[in-house]
Design a protein around this motif. Structure first.
Motif, mmCIF file in Angstrom:
data_model
loop_
_atom_site.group_PDB
_atom_site.id
_atom_site.type_symbol
_atom_site.label_atom_id
_atom_site.label_comp_id
_atom_site.label_asym_id
_atom_site.label_seq_id
_atom_site.Cartn_x
_atom_site.Cartn_y
_atom_site.Cartn_z
ATOM 1 N N LEU A 131 0.753 -1.495 -0.200
ATOM 2 C CA LEU A 131 -0.237 -0.034 0.242
ATOM 3 C C LEU A 131 0.778 1.384 -0.039
ATOM 4 O O LEU A 131 0.543 2.264 -0.642
ATOM 5 C CB LEU A 131 -0.913 -0.108 1.013
ATOM 6 N N THR A 132 1.933 1.233 0.666
ATOM 7 C CA THR A 132 2.828 2.474 0.879
ATOM 8 C C THR A 132 3.524 2.644 -0.645
ATOM 9 O O THR A 132 3.600 3.846 -0.916
ATOM 10 C CB THR A 132 3.910 2.194 1.945
ATOM 11 N N SER A 133 3.776 1.691 -1.336
ATOM 12 C CA SER A 133 4.448 1.932 -2.535
ATOM 13 C C SER A 133 3.417 2.257 -3.456
ATOM 14 O O SER A 133 3.604 3.198 -4.338
ATOM 15 C CB SER A 133 5.090 0.488 -3.099
ATOM 16 N N LEU A 134 2.002 1.875 -3.426
ATOM 17 C CA LEU A 134 1.154 2.283 -4.408
ATOM 18 C C LEU A 134 0.725 3.708 -3.871
ATOM 19 O O LEU A 134 0.612 4.564 -4.961
ATOM 20 C CB LEU A 134 -0.213 1.370 -4.061
ATOM 21 N N LEU A 135 0.866 4.320 -2.703
ATOM 22 C CA LEU A 135 0.707 5.677 -2.455
ATOM 23 C C LEU A 135 1.763 6.398 -2.823
ATOM 24 O O LEU A 135 1.469 7.470 -3.594
ATOM 25 C CB LEU A 135 0.842 5.750 -0.995
ATOM 26 N N LEU A 136 2.939 6.158 -2.838
ATOM 27 C CA LEU A 136 4.075 6.991 -3.504
ATOM 28 C C LEU A 136 4.112 6.916 -4.957
ATOM 29 O O LEU A 136 4.237 7.815 -5.769
ATOM 30 C CB LEU A 136 5.412 6.401 -3.001
ATOM 31 N N ALA A 137 3.573 6.014 -5.904
ATOM 32 C CA ALA A 137 3.411 5.994 -6.958
ATOM 33 C C ALA A 137 2.393 6.873 -7.356
ATOM 34 O O ALA A 137 2.342 7.343 -8.572
ATOM 35 C CB ALA A 137 3.179 4.460 -7.740
ATOM 36 N N PHE A 138 1.204 6.935 -6.756
ATOM 37 C CA PHE A 138 0.053 7.659 -6.945
ATOM 38 C C PHE A 138 0.318 9.246 -6.814
ATOM 39 O O PHE A 138 -0.246 10.198 -7.766
ATOM 40 C CB PHE A 138 -1.028 7.360 -5.968
ATOM 41 N N PHE A 139 1.077 9.889 -6.019
ATOM 42 C CA PHE A 139 1.361 11.173 -5.865
ATOM 43 C C PHE A 139 1.709 11.828 -7.050
ATOM 44 O O PHE A 139 1.096 12.794 -7.491
ATOM 45 C CB PHE A 139 2.512 11.425 -4.683
#
Lengths: 177, 100
Positions: free
Chosen positions: A99-107
């Motif tokens: 989830l954290t990697s998804l979050l960083l990719a989303f920004f």
């Protein structure tokens, strides 16, 4: 305008901190109290977005009704505290990393695709929302009332489960005698 | 003025915190509260998009999300009470009989 920005960052800090509190506190009562802070913060964000009717609904329905129901159940059930050490497992660590990697990719995606110039203001007051709700969305409104009745009856049936099963047991016992 | 992307990032962070809570916590009531967090994150992005497009339909969607959340609260908490009555616990790991 700078005041609005400062207010937004303070509010989002409050919302994120209290949302982390919901996840982190081992005691369920503290989590519920953090949830109230989060919900009122979200109501303030709605106010910043000119959704005035939704602010009232958020405070009354969420912070008023739903959280009181949750608090009622938490106090009714006399739960044990969870130990934070027990929560760390392979599955949960994998989920947090994903989830954290998804979050960083989303920004960067969000910042690139949604520039600030096209922001328009609509005022979500009760009159306009009511006209829309009883005009364009009338069918959905009726379906929602069906859903609420179904949920009401379902909740009563589920919460009374013990009573009916003991009655059946008694009847079965008298039948065998 | 606060840009629309700031609201969306707040919404996504809140959604991720809720999803992490659902994955990590074992107490069914806390899992339920994390689901409420996720619903609220979606509500923030609905209202932000309603402002972006100058259209009130997004706020009506938030209204229906709140209806569903209220219905879910009633049924979900009744299920949690039934779970506690049967097994004296609300830990989700204690209800794994149907797990493949």
């Amino acid at each position: 305008m700078i005041f609005q920005q400062v207010l937004f960052y303070l509010l989002s800090f409050l919302i994120i901190a209290s949302a982390l509190g919901v996840v982190i506190f081992p005691c369920a009562i503290k989590s519920t109290l953090c949830l109230i802070v989060t919900l009122i913060g979200v109501a303030a964000i709605f106010a910043m977005l000119n959704a005035h009717f939704l602010v009232a609904t958020q405070v009354i329905v969420y912070a008023g009704a739903i959280v009181v129901l949750v608090l009622f159940v938490v106090m009714l059930l006399n739960l044990k505290k969870e130990k934070l050490r027990d929560l760390i497992s392979f599955r949960s660590i994998l989920g947090v990393i994903l989830l954290t990697s998804l979050l960083l990719a989303f920004f960067p995606l969000v910042i690139k695709h949604f520039p600030s110039e096209e922001f328009q203001y609509v005022h979500g007051n009760a009159e306009d929302l009511g006209r829309l709700l009883f005009g364009k969305f009338l069918f959905a409104f009726e379906i929602a009332s069906f859903l609420i009745i179904a949920a009401l009856l379902g909740a009563i049936a589920l919460a009374q489960g013990y009573k009916t099963s003991s009655l059946e047991k008694r009847e079965a016992g008298s039948g065998s005698n | 003025m606060v840009p629309i992307s700031a609201y969306l990032i707040l919404s996504f962070v809140l959604f991720s915190i809720g999803a992490i809570g659902v994955l990590v916590r074992k107490n069914a009531i806390v899992v339920f509260m994390c689901i409420e967090l996720m619903l609220n994150a979606v509500n923030i992005s609905f209202v932000a998009f309603s402002q972006l497009h100058g259209n009130l339909d997004g706020q009506i969607a938030v209204f229906f999300v709140m209806v569903v959340a209220a219905a879910e609260a009633a049924v979900g908490l009744a299920i949690i009470i039934a779970m506690f009555r049967n097994a004296e616990t609300t830990e989700t790991t204690d209800f794994g009989e149907l797990k493949f």
